[in-house]
Design a protein around this motif. Structure first.
Motif, PDB file in Angstrom:
ATOM      1  N   GLU A 165       0.821  -1.212   0.000  1.00 22.45           N
ATOM      2  CA  GLU A 165       0.000   0.000   0.000  1.00 22.45           C
ATOM      3  C   GLU A 165       0.854   1.261   0.000  1.00 22.45           C
ATOM      4  O   GLU A 165       0.533   2.234  -0.694  1.00 22.45           O
ATOM      5  N   GLY A 166       1.949   1.260   0.766  1.00 27.29           N
ATOM      6  CA  GLY A 166       2.812   2.437   0.818  1.00 27.29           C
ATOM      7  C   GLY A 166       3.441   2.781  -0.520  1.00 27.29           C
ATOM      8  O   GLY A 166       3.265   3.890  -1.041  1.00 27.29           O
ATOM      9  N   PRO A 167       4.194   1.856  -1.142  1.00 28.52           N
ATOM     10  CA  PRO A 167       4.813   2.159  -2.437  1.00 28.52           C
ATOM     11  C   PRO A 167       3.815   2.512  -3.533  1.00 28.52           C
ATOM     12  O   PRO A 167       4.121   3.326  -4.406  1.00 28.52           O
ATOM     13  N   LEU A 168       2.625   1.912  -3.512  1.00 23.63           N
ATOM     14  CA  LEU A 168       1.631   2.272  -4.521  1.00 23.63           C
ATOM     15  C   LEU A 168       1.070   3.671  -4.274  1.00 23.63           C
ATOM     16  O   LEU A 168       0.600   4.330  -5.210  1.00 23.63           O
ATOM     17  N   LYS A 169       1.146   4.130  -3.031  1.00 19.71           N
ATOM     18  CA  LYS A 169       0.654   5.470  -2.709  1.00 19.71           C
ATOM     19  C   LYS A 169       1.652   6.534  -3.133  1.00 19.71           C
ATOM     20  O   LYS A 169       1.296   7.494  -3.820  1.00 19.71           O
ATOM     21  N   TRP A 170       2.935   6.362  -2.723  1.00 25.37           N
ATOM     22  CA  TRP A 170       3.913   7.397  -3.064  1.00 25.37           C
ATOM     23  C   TRP A 170       4.650   7.123  -4.366  1.00 25.37           C
ATOM     24  O   TRP A 170       5.332   7.998  -4.888  1.00 25.37           O
ATOM     25  N   GLY A 171       4.506   5.919  -4.929  1.00 25.18           N
ATOM     26  CA  GLY A 171       5.216   5.605  -6.164  1.00 25.18           C
ATOM     27  C   GLY A 171       4.410   5.797  -7.431  1.00 25.18           C
ATOM     28  O   GLY A 171       4.968   5.785  -8.531  1.00 25.18           O
ATOM     29  N   TRP A 172       3.088   5.996  -7.302  1.00 24.59           N
ATOM     30  CA  TRP A 172       2.228   6.120  -8.480  1.00 24.59           C
ATOM     31  C   TRP A 172       2.241   7.552  -9.001  1.00 24.59           C
ATOM     32  O   TRP A 172       2.163   8.504  -8.226  1.00 24.59           O
ATOM     33  N   ASP A 173       2.348   7.696 -10.312  1.00 23.93           N
ATOM     34  CA  ASP A 173       2.350   9.010 -10.946  1.00 23.93           C
ATOM     35  C   ASP A 173       0.905   9.503 -11.056  1.00 23.93           C
ATOM     36  O   ASP A 173       0.123   8.964 -11.849  1.00 23.93           O
ATOM     37  N   PRO A 174       0.506  10.529 -10.279  1.00 26.23           N
ATOM     38  CA  PRO A 174      -0.891  10.968 -10.314  1.00 26.23           C
ATOM     39  C   PRO A 174      -1.275  11.683 -11.600  1.00 26.23           C
ATOM     40  O   PRO A 174      -2.462  11.814 -11.905  1.00 26.23           O
ATOM     41  N   GLN A 175      -0.279  12.134 -12.360  1.00 24.99           N
ATOM     42  CA  GLN A 175      -0.571  12.888 -13.576  1.00 24.99           C
ATOM     43  C   GLN A 175      -0.713  11.987 -14.798  1.00 24.99           C
ATOM     44  O   GLN A 175      -1.658  12.127 -15.577  1.00 24.99           O
ATOM     45  N   HIS A 176       0.216  11.058 -14.976  1.00 28.10           N
ATOM     46  CA  HIS A 176       0.223  10.220 -16.180  1.00 28.10           C
ATOM     47  C   HIS A 176      -0.041   8.746 -15.884  1.00 28.10           C
ATOM     48  O   HIS A 176      -0.174   7.958 -16.822  1.00 28.10           O
ATOM     49  N   GLY A 177      -0.105   8.373 -14.620  1.00 28.04           N
ATOM     50  CA  GLY A 177      -0.265   6.970 -14.286  1.00 28.04           C
ATOM     51  C   GLY A 177       1.051   6.222 -14.361  1.00 28.04           C
ATOM     52  O   GLY A 177       2.051   6.709 -14.897  1.00 28.04           O
ATOM     53  N   GLY A 178       1.068   5.033 -13.820  1.00 29.73           N
ATOM     54  CA  GLY A 178       2.278   4.223 -13.824  1.00 29.73           C
ATOM     55  C   GLY A 178       3.162   4.515 -12.625  1.00 29.73           C
ATOM     56  O   GLY A 178       2.967   5.500 -11.898  1.00 29.73           O
ATOM     57  N   LEU A 179       4.138   3.652 -12.423  1.00 26.40           N
ATOM     58  CA  LEU A 179       5.050   3.754 -11.289  1.00 26.40           C
ATOM     59  C   LEU A 179       6.345   4.435 -11.711  1.00 26.40           C
ATOM     60  O   LEU A 179       6.953   4.067 -12.720  1.00 26.40           O
ATOM     61  N   PHE A 180       6.757   5.418 -10.918  1.00 24.23           N
ATOM     62  CA  PHE A 180       8.062   6.029 -11.145  1.00 24.23           C
ATOM     63  C   PHE A 180       9.157   4.997 -10.893  1.00 24.23           C
ATOM     64  O   PHE A 180       8.985   4.066 -10.099  1.00 24.23           O
ATOM     65  N   TYR A 181      10.299   5.212 -11.542  1.00 26.29           N
ATOM     66  CA  TYR A 181      11.411   4.286 -11.335  1.00 26.29           C
ATOM     67  C   TYR A 181      12.141   4.598 -10.031  1.00 26.29           C
ATOM     68  O   TYR A 181      12.445   3.697  -9.252  1.00 26.29           O
TER      69      TYR A 181
END
Length: 306
Positions: free
Chosen positions: A179-195
């Protein structure tokens, strides 16, 4: 029009006199004599090797093959895995998967004391680099986060906690590593996970920090289904559907098959290669197989009793 004459001024360049005593004489060589320790068995004029006086004497080699510490009859043993021997059926193949609804054979139960799971900042972040004691490092290196590594560790830890029978460890893995990484790792503008991301919100120093890579998304799908199987919640299903939609829309090549590996932040393809030094077939094949098996288990468990 008046005639204009251009003349080049005469510039005279003089070369300073260079003598053997002048330190600027770059062709000057120190005197090399037989008593000079810098000679090193070289002819200072021809720079040829003197075979009559080599620095290495092959007759006095320190290596004695008769006294080698390696004993071919008794080679060093392979360290035993703390997880115990692998559960492999005769013939070298893994045991067949159990029927839907039946408990999976996940190897022998694990025993021993509770594992050390060092969270950082109250489990609010997952840092990529820490000290051997699990403490935070200073600077940008210590603040570095990789959502993909955290999510991959999540399903591995859930598998571990299931074999150990440690529900508290599994619940902590879901909260801190899914839950934590999906919260702070998800790009709210374009979607997807930052590297990569910085734990304090600064710009990461990695040039590729904003790219979307194939393997974090593959591992994230596995982590979400593992979390749902461990602790069923509608929010986990919603996140899985959102992640799977992005992954198959952006990474999958509908024309030629396989997945692209590297996307720009906006989801466009950054590199058209399907394989290379870093992108192999490992993550995609394993993730799809595990997702299919876990989805079967989840859907089978949701069926009403007959």
């Amino acid at each position: 029009m008046p005639e204009i004459g251009l003349s080049t001024p005469k510039i005279g360049l003089s070369t300073p006199k260079i003598t053997p005593g002048n330190p600027k004489n770059h062709t000057w060589e120190p005197q090399i004599t037989p008593g000079n320790p810098k000679k090193l068995h070289l002819d200072p004029k021809n720079h040829t090797w003197d075979p009559q006086n080599p620095p290495w004497d092959p007759q006095k080699s320190p290596w004695d093959p008769q006294k080698s510490p390696w004993d071919p009859q008794n080679p060093p043993g392979t360290p035993k895995s703390p997880l115990g021997p692998p559960t492999v059926a005769p013939g070298g193949s893994f045991p067949p998967r159990a029927a839907p609804g039946a408990p999976q054979n996940r190897g022998p139960p694990l025993t021993g004391g509770p594992p050390k799971f060092g969270g950082q900042r109250g489990d609010s972040v997952v840092l990529e680099n820490v000290t051997p004691e699990g403490k935070e490092l200073p600077g940008s290196l210590g603040r570095l986060m990789n959502p993909g590594h955290a999510l991959e560790a999540a399903w591995l830890l859930l598998e571990f906690s299931g074999r150990r029978g440690d529900a508290d460890l599994g619940a902590r893995a879901v909260a801190a590593l899914v839950e934590g990484p999906l919260k702070w790792g998800w790009d709210p503008q374009h979607g997807g996970l930052f590297y990569f991301l910085d734990a304090d919100g600064h710009c990461p120093t990695q040039l590729e920090w904003s790219l979307k890579l194939w393997w974090p998304h593959a591992e994230a799908m596995v982590a979400l289904l593992a979390a749902q199987r461990f602790q069923p919640r509608p929010s986990l299903v919603s996140q899985f559907l959102q992640l799977a939609q992005y992954t198959f829309d952006k990474f999958r090549d509908p024309e030629h098959g396989e997945w692209f590996g590297y996307l720009n932040r906006d989801g466009s393809v950054a590199l058209s290669i399907k394989g290379g030094p870093y992108k192999g077939c490992f993550h995609v094949a394993r993730a799809l197989l595990m997702c299919e098996e876990m989805l079967d288990d989840i859907l089978e468990g949701e069926k009403p009793p007959q």
